[in-house]
Design a protein around this motif. Sequence first.
Motif, PDB file in Angstrom:
ATOM      1  N   ARG A 112      20.722  56.209  49.300  1.00 51.90           N
ATOM      2  CA  ARG A 112      19.757  55.856  50.366  1.00 51.90           C
ATOM      3  C   ARG A 112      20.047  55.030  51.125  1.00 51.90           C
ATOM      4  NH1 ARG A 112      15.391  56.768  46.368  1.00 51.90           N
ATOM      5  NH2 ARG A 112      13.961  55.495  47.204  1.00 51.90           N
ATOM      6  N   ARG A 113      21.283  54.518  51.408  1.00 54.64           N
ATOM      7  CA  ARG A 113      22.011  53.610  52.499  1.00 54.64           C
ATOM      8  C   ARG A 113      23.012  54.357  53.030  1.00 54.64           C
ATOM      9  NH1 ARG A 113      17.864  52.411  52.666  1.00 54.64           N
ATOM     10  NH2 ARG A 113      16.520  50.964  51.154  1.00 54.64           N
ATOM     11  N   SER A 114      23.258  54.074  54.197  1.00 55.36           N
ATOM     12  CA  SER A 114      24.582  54.680  54.916  1.00 55.36           C
ATOM     13  C   SER A 114      25.505  53.405  55.281  1.00 55.36           C
ATOM     14  CB  SER A 114      24.346  55.529  55.891  1.00 55.36           C
ATOM     15  OG  SER A 114      23.688  54.831  56.733  1.00 55.36           O
ATOM     16  N   TYR A 117      26.772  49.783  53.805  1.00 51.91           N
ATOM     17  CA  TYR A 117      25.961  49.641  52.460  1.00 51.91           C
ATOM     18  C   TYR A 117      26.246  50.506  51.690  1.00 51.91           C
ATOM     19  CZ  TYR A 117      23.252  46.060  54.776  1.00 51.91           C
ATOM     20  OH  TYR A 117      22.761  44.860  55.404  1.00 51.91           O
ATOM     21  N   LEU A 121      27.699  50.025  47.762  1.00 54.67           N
ATOM     22  CA  LEU A 121      26.912  50.302  46.623  1.00 54.67           C
ATOM     23  C   LEU A 121      27.824  51.269  45.717  1.00 54.67           C
ATOM     24  CD1 LEU A 121      23.486  51.655  48.013  1.00 54.67           C
ATOM     25  CD2 LEU A 121      23.780  49.986  46.196  1.00 54.67           C
ATOM     26  N   ALA A 124      30.130  48.825  43.946  1.00 58.02           N
ATOM     27  CA  ALA A 124      29.418  48.114  42.958  1.00 58.02           C
ATOM     28  C   ALA A 124      29.270  48.788  41.740  1.00 58.02           C
ATOM     29  CB  ALA A 124      27.897  47.773  43.365  1.00 58.02           C
ATOM     30  N   MET A 128      30.638  48.141  37.988  1.00 58.28           N
ATOM     31  CA  MET A 128      29.909  47.987  36.821  1.00 58.28           C
ATOM     32  C   MET A 128      30.471  48.873  35.839  1.00 58.28           C
ATOM     33  SD  MET A 128      25.795  47.462  37.660  1.00 58.28           S
ATOM     34  CE  MET A 128      25.556  48.092  39.323  1.00 58.28           C
TER      35      MET A 128
ATOM     36  N   VAL B 277      25.714  40.914  51.464  1.00 54.46           N
ATOM     37  CA  VAL B 277      24.627  41.926  51.360  1.00 54.46           C
ATOM     38  C   VAL B 277      23.280  41.430  50.847  1.00 54.46           C
ATOM     39  CG1 VAL B 277      23.766  44.127  50.156  1.00 54.46           C
ATOM     40  CG2 VAL B 277      26.046  43.925  51.176  1.00 54.46           C
ATOM     41  N   TYR B 319      26.608  42.713  40.446  1.00 52.75           N
ATOM     42  CA  TYR B 319      26.508  43.845  40.783  1.00 52.75           C
ATOM     43  C   TYR B 319      25.200  44.604  40.791  1.00 52.75           C
ATOM     44  CZ  TYR B 319      31.494  43.310  40.896  1.00 52.75           C
ATOM     45  OH  TYR B 319      32.656  42.701  40.892  1.00 52.75           O
ATOM     46  N   LEU B 320      24.499  44.286  39.855  1.00 56.15           N
ATOM     47  CA  LEU B 320      23.178  44.752  39.461  1.00 56.15           C
ATOM     48  C   LEU B 320      22.192  44.289  40.568  1.00 56.15           C
ATOM     49  CD1 LEU B 320      22.233  46.792  37.300  1.00 56.15           C
ATOM     50  CD2 LEU B 320      21.472  44.907  36.252  1.00 56.15           C
ATOM     51  N   ALA B 322      23.059  43.161  43.643  1.00 58.24           N
ATOM     52  CA  ALA B 322      23.220  43.908  44.859  1.00 58.24           C
ATOM     53  C   ALA B 322      22.381  44.974  44.934  1.00 58.24           C
ATOM     54  CB  ALA B 322      24.747  44.047  45.060  1.00 58.24           C
ATOM     55  N   VAL B 323      22.584  45.857  43.562  1.00 59.72           N
ATOM     56  CA  VAL B 323      22.214  47.163  44.041  1.00 59.72           C
ATOM     57  C   VAL B 323      20.522  47.208  44.104  1.00 59.72           C
ATOM     58  CG1 VAL B 323      21.822  49.299  42.554  1.00 59.72           C
ATOM     59  CG2 VAL B 323      23.838  48.359  42.648  1.00 59.72           C
ATOM     60  N   LEU B 326      19.735  46.001  47.609  1.00 63.81           N
ATOM     61  CA  LEU B 326      20.093  47.095  48.579  1.00 63.81           C
ATOM     62  C   LEU B 326      19.091  47.995  48.712  1.00 63.81           C
ATOM     63  CD1 LEU B 326      24.084  47.531  48.843  1.00 63.81           C
ATOM     64  CD2 LEU B 326      22.302  46.734  50.597  1.00 63.81           C
ATOM     65  N   LEU B 327      18.624  48.455  47.424  1.00 60.96           N
ATOM     66  CA  LEU B 327      17.615  49.485  47.428  1.00 60.96           C
ATOM     67  C   LEU B 327      16.175  48.923  47.580  1.00 60.96           C
ATOM     68  CD1 LEU B 327      18.934  51.436  44.249  1.00 60.96           C
ATOM     69  CD2 LEU B 327      19.262  51.967  46.556  1.00 60.96           C
ATOM     70  N   VAL B 328      15.836  47.822  47.363  1.00 64.09           N
ATOM     71  CA  VAL B 328      14.684  47.685  47.333  1.00 64.09           C
ATOM     72  C   VAL B 328      14.198  46.738  48.646  1.00 64.09           C
ATOM     73  CG1 VAL B 328      12.571  46.111  46.645  1.00 64.09           C
ATOM     74  CG2 VAL B 328      14.352  47.215  45.013  1.00 64.09           C
ATOM     75  N   PRO B 330      16.933  46.126  51.867  1.00 63.44           N
ATOM     76  CA  PRO B 330      18.305  46.251  52.311  1.00 63.44           C
ATOM     77  C   PRO B 330      18.611  45.104  53.205  1.00 63.44           C
ATOM     78  CG  PRO B 330      16.876  48.271  53.040  1.00 63.44           C
ATOM     79  CD  PRO B 330      16.181  47.386  52.118  1.00 63.44           C
ATOM     80  N   ARG B 331      17.624  44.688  53.818  1.00 65.77           N
ATOM     81  CA  ARG B 331      18.047  43.660  54.995  1.00 65.77           C
ATOM     82  C   ARG B 331      18.807  42.369  54.333  1.00 65.77           C
ATOM     83  NH1 ARG B 331      12.796  41.107  57.144  1.00 65.77           N
ATOM     84  NH2 ARG B 331      11.461  42.753  56.381  1.00 65.77           N
ATOM     85  N   MET B 339      18.636  45.000  60.790  1.00 68.12           N
ATOM     86  CA  MET B 339      19.873  44.928  60.936  1.00 68.12           C
ATOM     87  C   MET B 339      20.642  45.680  59.927  1.00 68.12           C
ATOM     88  SD  MET B 339      21.823  42.650  62.451  1.00 68.12           S
ATOM     89  CE  MET B 339      23.426  41.644  62.259  1.00 68.12           C
ATOM     90  N   MET B 340      21.315  46.592  60.531  1.00 66.16           N
ATOM     91  CA  MET B 340      21.921  47.877  59.676  1.00 66.16           C
ATOM     92  C   MET B 340      20.989  48.335  58.523  1.00 66.16           C
ATOM     93  SD  MET B 340      25.838  46.325  59.347  1.00 66.16           S
ATOM     94  CE  MET B 340      26.426  47.948  58.799  1.00 66.16           C
ATOM     95  N   ASN B 342      19.403  51.017  58.166  1.00 65.02           N
ATOM     96  CA  ASN B 342      19.200  52.683  58.323  1.00 65.02           C
ATOM     97  C   ASN B 342      19.986  53.181  56.698  1.00 65.02           C
ATOM     98  OD1 ASN B 342      21.864  52.068  59.136  1.00 65.02           O
ATOM     99  ND2 ASN B 342      21.827  53.769  60.270  1.00 65.02           N
TER     100      ASN B 342
END
Lengths: 381, 342
Positions: A112-114, A117, A121, A124, A128, B277, B319-320, B322-323, B326-328, B330-331, B339-340, B342
């Motif tokens: 979902r990210r490129s 990122y 991901l 990470a 984990m 991030v 890490y969790l 971060a994930v 990033l998914l919810v 991302p900025r 900011m980055m 995409n």
Amino acid sequence: MALFQLSRRDALILAIFALVVITMPVWTAPFGANYPGLMQKFAIYAIFAIGFNILFGLTGYLSFGHAAFLGVGSYTAVWSFKLLTMDALPALLFAVLISGLFALAIGFLSLRRSGIYFSILTRAFAQMSYNLAYSVLTPITNGETSLQLTLQDPRLIDLALAPRGAGLPTASLFGMSLSGLSGFYFCAVVLLIAFFFAQKVFASPFGMMLRGIKSNQMRMSYTGFNTRPYALTAFVISGMYAGLAGALLAVTDPLAGAERMQWTASGEVVLMTILGGVGTLIGPVIGAWLIKYFENIFSSFNEGILGRFFDFVPAPLHDTVVAIASKFVGEGWQLTLGLLFVLVVVFLPGGIMEGVRRIGALFRRRGSPPKAGAMRVQPAE
Amino acid sequence: MDAILAQLLNGLDKGGAYALIALGLTLVFGTLGVVNFAHGALFMLGAFCAVSFRYLITLETVTVDPTQTTAWGTALEVRTPLAQTWFGDWGAVLIDWSVPLSILLAIPVMLLVGIVMERGLIKHFYKRPHAEQILVTFGLAIVLQEIVKAIFGPNPISQAMPSALRGAADVGALIGLAPGALTYPLWRLVYFLFSAGVIAAVFGFLRFTTFGMVVRAGMADRETVGLLGINIDRRFTIMFGLAAVVAGLAGVMYTPLLPPNYHQGMDFLVLSFVVVVVGGMGSLPGAVAAGFLLGILQSFASMNQIKSLLPGIDQIIIYLTAVVILLVRPRGLFGRRGMMEN
């Protein structure tokens, strides 16, 4: 059948590659690398790197957590040995399947990210997996002691056919033991199949699509393609390759530890691919062989060998030269690797394959200089 | 209540280290647009500045004292550390305080390392894609850590903290709890205050000096600042050096908490990228806030009550987070829109 057809060029490459792989015990002899354990590694890590290259080389997505799939493959294979049979084929099959599912889940989220990122991901997720394999998942992974065969394993299929023998069994193929040289040839055949499949991917419209994602994802989307399923497929395929490689590691040595998932392992496959040449078929294989060779040979050098090697240096300098050189071999061979890697990224971003191409071009175009800028086609934004 | 406060405090020192490293990463990314995977190695180099400093001042000179004899009848060899030869009785104090004093060595060394790194290697990668920046700095990180390994060996080298700061502070008494209800190791407190000080200094430098103003302008629009006749590249180089110093200082002061080893840079690198991030790529306050936030989250996740509820959560919480971020979003928490993204 069309499924097995290759272009003439690809067929030729495959034939040469097969010849090179099958004769490996011969041509590695002068380098002192013709023992089965090392050649098995050559074949296995070549598969790992080819698979990584299908993702990074074609789509440009840089995964920094690929070793997670290698680890999953190893664990699955060892569990298949423990529960079902010591035969290698079910182990490979399960490993590819499970690591593919694992890659599907991680890829679905990560893609979902490129760009950076995506790298973070995947990193990470791998971290984990590693941390969990060490701690909570100990019932499955056996934590720090690594997952191993035991004398009490159920091995349902094997024991239904034959009584339990003394000692720990080794992996086999239809009853044929896969240790030593036969183990290498098994890995070699799997490598050839993997290589062939990669050739098909590279030559297919699907491979074209992946290259399109790399060069300009936005334009691909504007043309009406939904790029994500394609990238996800590439991710899963490359995860399966990693799982296959992990399973082969378990076939040659039925042991699976969490350190296979560590970031160093993920970094290593990146190094292999870059060093050999991103986006080429052969490059990652060469990179994998070089790194595994140097890892084994360079790291066994010591000051005695160096002292003899630098015999030609006059006496007053001799010890200094040896002392400096010894920092780059043995324990410190990774320093050499790091330096080599930096140099390649700076001066030869296409890796060894680009070097080969450049030298080839030098010979071919002598007299008629190449058109400046012909190689650099900038996509219009 | 006490337990929660204690975990809050426990998270602060680690959070401080995360915040400092992430701050440097963000400075480099914000100014030069470079994703620097070698930043963790700078943290590690800082720690080894402290090791070298102690090594230097405790180098021994051996003198033979003929007036005294050992039990074997030979003349007594007196070993004096260099610091005592030079500073007499103050030498012992100097050695005792070697970790904080290493800062004096670390600042010029790290500034130099940073500037050499930027001028020598990284400046060639501004126009190249992020993937190649990651690769080259990743290679550089390997080289740096292997050099350190070649010089200092593979084993961690523990560093003692000054004896005056060795105990625990009764933090509970300060806020009205019963004495002894809430104690906190003094050095961790010092580390937290130190990191807060460095962060304040960096922000102050960017906010209140002309140099900082130009840098901030350059971060917002590099081209225009360049067109105004300002040599923005040179200032950005200095900012890279500054980021290296910040990471180095974080490393120096962290040595009593974690004996320096050659791979600690890589260990902290991934974590601090996660911090960046979460805070938002390119946002300085975000890096700081997320650093402390994640440090505290981690210390809460390692509470027994929480671990029994969610086994293994302490291993993956960062890490969790971060994930999820990033998914919810991302900025990140403080990132600029787009900011980055995409």
